[in-house]
Design a protein around this motif. Sequence first.
Motif, PDB file in Angstrom:
ATOM      1  N   ALA A  75       0.804  -1.216   0.000  1.00 37.23           N
ATOM      2  CA  ALA A  75       0.000   0.000   0.000  1.00 37.23           C
ATOM      3  C   ALA A  75       0.838   1.268   0.000  1.00 37.23           C
ATOM      4  CB  ALA A  75      -0.942  -0.009   1.188  1.00 37.23           C
ATOM      5  N   GLN A  76       1.840   1.285   0.865  1.00 35.73           N
ATOM      6  CA  GLN A  76       2.613   2.504   1.027  1.00 35.73           C
ATOM      7  C   GLN A  76       3.229   2.972  -0.299  1.00 35.73           C
ATOM      8  OE1 GLN A  76       3.736   2.636   4.791  1.00 35.73           O
ATOM      9  NE2 GLN A  76       5.523   3.944   4.624  1.00 35.73           N
ATOM     10  N   VAL A  77       3.920   2.064  -0.949  1.00 44.14           N
ATOM     11  CA  VAL A  77       4.586   2.368  -2.214  1.00 44.14           C
ATOM     12  C   VAL A  77       3.546   2.755  -3.267  1.00 44.14           C
ATOM     13  CG1 VAL A  77       5.951   1.401  -4.070  1.00 44.14           C
ATOM     14  CG2 VAL A  77       6.451   0.777  -1.692  1.00 44.14           C
ATOM     15  N   ASP A  78       2.485   1.964  -3.361  1.00 44.35           N
ATOM     16  CA  ASP A  78       1.478   2.210  -4.394  1.00 44.35           C
ATOM     17  C   ASP A  78       0.779   3.557  -4.231  1.00 44.35           C
ATOM     18  OD1 ASP A  78       0.382  -1.232  -4.781  1.00 44.35           O
ATOM     19  OD2 ASP A  78       2.075  -0.129  -5.591  1.00 44.35           O
ATOM     20  N   TRP A  79       0.459   3.932  -3.006  1.00 47.15           N
ATOM     21  CA  TRP A  79      -0.245   5.203  -2.804  1.00 47.15           C
ATOM     22  C   TRP A  79       0.608   6.369  -3.247  1.00 47.15           C
ATOM     23  CZ3 TRP A  79      -5.096   5.611  -2.676  1.00 47.15           C
ATOM     24  CH2 TRP A  79      -5.914   4.711  -1.990  1.00 47.15           C
ATOM     25  N   VAL A  80       1.897   6.289  -3.003  1.00 44.01           N
ATOM     26  CA  VAL A  80       2.777   7.376  -3.427  1.00 44.01           C
ATOM     27  C   VAL A  80       2.689   7.541  -4.941  1.00 44.01           C
ATOM     28  CG1 VAL A  80       5.178   8.139  -3.595  1.00 44.01           C
ATOM     29  CG2 VAL A  80       4.319   7.175  -1.449  1.00 44.01           C
ATOM     30  N   ALA A  81       2.689   6.409  -5.648  1.00 42.60           N
ATOM     31  CA  ALA A  81       2.594   6.478  -7.109  1.00 42.60           C
ATOM     32  C   ALA A  81       1.242   7.031  -7.549  1.00 42.60           C
ATOM     33  CB  ALA A  81       2.809   5.082  -7.699  1.00 42.60           C
ATOM     34  N   VAL A  82       0.185   6.624  -6.854  1.00 45.45           N
ATOM     35  CA  VAL A  82      -1.155   7.098  -7.216  1.00 45.45           C
ATOM     36  C   VAL A  82      -1.260   8.617  -7.030  1.00 45.45           C
ATOM     37  CG1 VAL A  82      -3.585   7.029  -6.471  1.00 45.45           C
ATOM     38  CG2 VAL A  82      -2.300   4.897  -6.707  1.00 45.45           C
ATOM     39  N   LEU A  83      -0.633   9.118  -5.962  1.00 42.73           N
ATOM     40  CA  LEU A  83      -0.762  10.541  -5.634  1.00 42.73           C
ATOM     41  C   LEU A  83       0.198  11.425  -6.424  1.00 42.73           C
ATOM     42  CD1 LEU A  83      -1.190  10.383  -1.772  1.00 42.73           C
ATOM     43  CD2 LEU A  83      -2.828  11.327  -3.403  1.00 42.73           C
ATOM     44  N   ALA A  84       1.279  10.831  -6.923  1.00 43.12           N
ATOM     45  CA  ALA A  84       2.364  11.624  -7.518  1.00 43.12           C
ATOM     46  C   ALA A  84       1.907  12.649  -8.560  1.00 43.12           C
ATOM     47  CB  ALA A  84       3.419  10.693  -8.104  1.00 43.12           C
ATOM     48  N   PRO A  85       0.970  12.300  -9.459  1.00 46.95           N
ATOM     49  CA  PRO A  85       0.591  13.306 -10.455  1.00 46.95           C
ATOM     50  C   PRO A  85      -0.151  14.503  -9.869  1.00 46.95           C
ATOM     51  CG  PRO A  85      -0.197  11.100 -11.068  1.00 46.95           C
ATOM     52  CD  PRO A  85       0.296  11.020  -9.659  1.00 46.95           C
ATOM     53  N   TRP A  86      -0.601  14.393  -8.642  1.00 44.27           N
ATOM     54  CA  TRP A  86      -1.524  15.406  -8.100  1.00 44.27           C
ATOM     55  C   TRP A  86      -0.910  16.296  -7.028  1.00 44.27           C
ATOM     56  CZ3 TRP A  86      -5.860  15.577 -10.870  1.00 44.27           C
ATOM     57  CH2 TRP A  86      -6.177  14.434 -11.616  1.00 44.27           C
ATOM     58  N   VAL A  87      -0.029  15.726  -6.201  1.00 47.58           N
ATOM     59  CA  VAL A  87       0.415  16.483  -5.018  1.00 47.58           C
ATOM     60  C   VAL A  87       1.923  16.675  -5.031  1.00 47.58           C
ATOM     61  CG1 VAL A  87      -1.487  15.408  -3.769  1.00 47.58           C
ATOM     62  CG2 VAL A  87       0.813  14.582  -3.369  1.00 47.58           C
ATOM     63  N   ARG A  88       2.360  17.750  -4.343  1.00 45.56           N
ATOM     64  CA  ARG A  88       3.778  18.104  -4.402  1.00 45.56           C
ATOM     65  C   ARG A  88       4.615  17.228  -3.480  1.00 45.56           C
ATOM     66  NH1 ARG A  88       4.784  24.174  -3.406  1.00 45.56           N
ATOM     67  NH2 ARG A  88       2.751  24.416  -4.353  1.00 45.56           N
ATOM     68  N   ASP A  89       4.228  17.137  -2.215  1.00 47.88           N
ATOM     69  CA  ASP A  89       4.969  16.192  -1.380  1.00 47.88           C
ATOM     70  C   ASP A  89       4.042  15.475  -0.413  1.00 47.88           C
ATOM     71  OD1 ASP A  89       6.602  19.087  -0.051  1.00 47.88           O
ATOM     72  OD2 ASP A  89       4.628  18.294   0.450  1.00 47.88           O
ATOM     73  N   ILE A  90       4.460  14.272  -0.045  1.00 55.25           N
ATOM     74  CA  ILE A  90       3.622  13.420   0.792  1.00 55.25           C
ATOM     75  C   ILE A  90       4.383  13.180   2.085  1.00 55.25           C
ATOM     76  CG2 ILE A  90       2.406  11.211   0.917  1.00 55.25           C
ATOM     77  CD1 ILE A  90       2.771  11.172  -2.216  1.00 55.25           C
ATOM     78  N   LYS A  96       0.675   7.862   6.960  1.00 50.58           N
ATOM     79  CA  LYS A  96       0.030   7.157   8.075  1.00 50.58           C
ATOM     80  C   LYS A  96      -1.494   7.250   7.960  1.00 50.58           C
ATOM     81  CE  LYS A  96       3.443   7.865  11.708  1.00 50.58           C
ATOM     82  NZ  LYS A  96       3.703   8.720  12.875  1.00 50.58           N
ATOM     83  N   LEU A  97      -1.978   8.452   7.641  1.00 51.09           N
ATOM     84  CA  LEU A  97      -3.439   8.632   7.524  1.00 51.09           C
ATOM     85  C   LEU A  97      -3.995   7.805   6.370  1.00 51.09           C
ATOM     86  CD1 LEU A  97      -3.632  12.497   8.130  1.00 51.09           C
ATOM     87  CD2 LEU A  97      -4.529  10.714   9.625  1.00 51.09           C
ATOM     88  N   ILE A  98      -3.277   7.832   5.259  1.00 54.01           N
ATOM     89  CA  ILE A  98      -3.718   7.094   4.080  1.00 54.01           C
ATOM     90  C   ILE A  98      -3.761   5.591   4.382  1.00 54.01           C
ATOM     91  CG2 ILE A  98      -2.912   6.355   1.796  1.00 54.01           C
ATOM     92  CD1 ILE A  98      -1.994   9.331   1.415  1.00 54.01           C
ATOM     93  N   ASN A  99      -2.695   5.100   4.992  1.00 52.57           N
ATOM     94  CA  ASN A  99      -2.657   3.657   5.259  1.00 52.57           C
ATOM     95  C   ASN A  99      -3.713   3.238   6.272  1.00 52.57           C
ATOM     96  OD1 ASN A  99      -0.652   2.934   3.413  1.00 52.57           O
ATOM     97  ND2 ASN A  99       0.930   3.724   4.782  1.00 52.57           N
ATOM     98  N   ALA A 100      -4.066   4.148   7.177  1.00 57.05           N
ATOM     99  CA  ALA A 100      -5.075   3.799   8.182  1.00 57.05           C
ATOM    100  C   ALA A 100      -6.502   3.921   7.645  1.00 57.05           C
ATOM    101  CB  ALA A 100      -4.914   4.689   9.416  1.00 57.05           C
ATOM    102  N   PHE A 101      -6.746   4.869   6.731  1.00 59.84           N
ATOM    103  CA  PHE A 101      -8.157   5.192   6.431  1.00 59.84           C
ATOM    104  C   PHE A 101      -8.562   5.113   4.963  1.00 59.84           C
ATOM    105  CE2 PHE A 101      -7.310   7.423  10.466  1.00 59.84           C
ATOM    106  CZ  PHE A 101      -8.309   6.838  11.249  1.00 59.84           C
ATOM    107  N   TRP A 102      -7.634   4.951   4.033  1.00 59.58           N
ATOM    108  CA  TRP A 102      -8.028   4.865   2.615  1.00 59.58           C
ATOM    109  C   TRP A 102      -8.053   3.418   2.171  1.00 59.58           C
ATOM    110  CZ3 TRP A 102      -5.265   9.079  -0.848  1.00 59.58           C
ATOM    111  CH2 TRP A 102      -5.762  10.353  -0.511  1.00 59.58           C
ATOM    112  N   PRO A 103      -8.942   2.999   1.282  1.00 61.49           N
ATOM    113  CA  PRO A 103     -10.058   3.812   0.818  1.00 61.49           C
ATOM    114  C   PRO A 103     -11.095   3.983   1.925  1.00 61.49           C
ATOM    115  CG  PRO A 103     -10.167   1.592  -0.095  1.00 61.49           C
ATOM    116  CD  PRO A 103      -8.904   1.671   0.683  1.00 61.49           C
TER     117      PRO A 103
END
Length: 362
Positions: A75-90, A96-103
Motif C-alpha cells: 500500500a505505502q509504495v502504491d499510494w505514493v505512485a497514485v498521488l504523484a501526479p496530483w500532489v507536491r509532497d507526501i 500514516k493517515l492514508i494507510n489507516a483510512f483509505w479507501p
Amino acid sequence: MSSDSTPLQSSAVINEAVQTLRDGGLVAFPTETVYGLGADATNPMAIKKVFVTKGRPSNHPLIVHLAAPEKFDQAQVDWVAVLAPWVRDISEDALKLINAFWPGPLTLVFKKNKSVLGEITGGQDTVAIRAPAHPIAQELLRKFKGGVVAPSANRFGKVSPTSAADVRSEFEGELGLMVLDGGDCEVGIESTIIDLSSGDHPVLLRPGVITPKEILAKTGIQVYLAGEELKEGDALPRVSGSLKAHYAPTTPLRLYPPGRVLDTLSEFPDIKSRVAVAVWGSESSLGEDGHPSVHFEEVEMPSDSGAFASRLYRSLRDLDQQGWDLILFPEPPAGEEWDGVRDRLQRACFGSGPSSSSHDSN
Ligand code: TXA
Ligand code: MG
C-alpha cells in the motif's frame, strides 16, 4: 450496500460511464458517504459542466477522487505512485493517515502539483484528494485510470443525495445525466476533511464519521480544529462546506434541546399546524399533553451517532417532501462522535426555509 431492487451495476454499464467521462460528460456515482457528480479532473470543459449543473460558484474547490491501488500489501509504495501526479509532497503523517483510512471517508488536502487545474482548486495552491471505498466508485475509478472530480450530486446549498433516486430528483431537468446506482450510502454524511498543506499540524476542515479521536488512536496523529492553529493574518482555506448555510431543506428546520419540543415551538408563534418531530429511538418528545393547535408526528431516529448520520439526509429529504410546516430535530448530544451530524444539522437549520437556495453554500 445496495438494496434489493438496486443490484450493483454491471460491468457494461460501468464501461459506458467510463466512456462518458472520457468524452467530457458527467456521471453521478455512489460513494460510501454521499453520491458524487463526477467529471474528468483533467478536462476543463467537463469541470465547468459540474459547476454549471450544480449552480455552484466557480471559486469553490472540488475533491479529486482516485482509485485505491490493487495490491494492499504494498500500500505505502502504491499510494505514493497514485498521488504523484496530483500532489507536491507526501509527508509521513499523510502516509500514516492514508494507510489507516483509505479507501474510506477521509479527504486530505495537500499542496498541489503544478499540473492540477486551477478550475479544480478555485485558484488555491492546494488540492483535496480522496479514495472512496464504495465498490462501484472503485471500479469506475480503476477503469477510468485517472482522477475524477466529484462534489456531492445536489444543487448548490441543498441536501446531499444518498441514493440514485435522490440524484435523479435533484437533476430532473438534466435529461441524459448518467446515474450509477449503488443503493443507499452507508455513511450518509460527507467525508472528514483534513488539511495537511501547511506542512505543520493537520487541521480538521470538515467533521465527519472519522473523528480526531479515532485518528489519534489509530495513527498517533493529533489533528487540530480549524482556527486553533491560525496565526494573525493567516487566510482561512476556502471550504465552502464551512459556510453557515448548507445541506438545507425547503421546509423550516430547527433543533430542540432535550425534552423541550413545546418550548422550542413557542419561539415560533406563527407556526404552525403540522410539525414533524424527530425523536431518539422510541423516546417520546412531547409528554402527555401535546399541543392544542398543532398536529405533531414523531419520526424515530437512531441514538447511535453512526446510524443517525446514515439516516440523516434520507430523513431530511423525505420530511421535506411531506409538506410539513416545520421540522424539529433533537440537538445532538455533546461528544466528538456527534460533531459531523451536529455540523450538518446546524447548517441545514440555518439555510432551511423557502428561500434557502439563495444562501451561500455548496
Ligand atoms: O464525501 C465527500 O467528500 C463527497 C463525496 C461525493 O466524495 N464529496 C463532497 O464534495 O462532499 P463537495 O464538493 O460537496 O464538498 C467538498 C468540500 C468543499 O467544502 C470544498 O470547499 C472542500 O471540500 N475543498 C475542496 N478542495 C479544497 C482545498 N483545496 N482546500 C480546502 N478545502 C477544499
Ligand atoms: Mg456538497
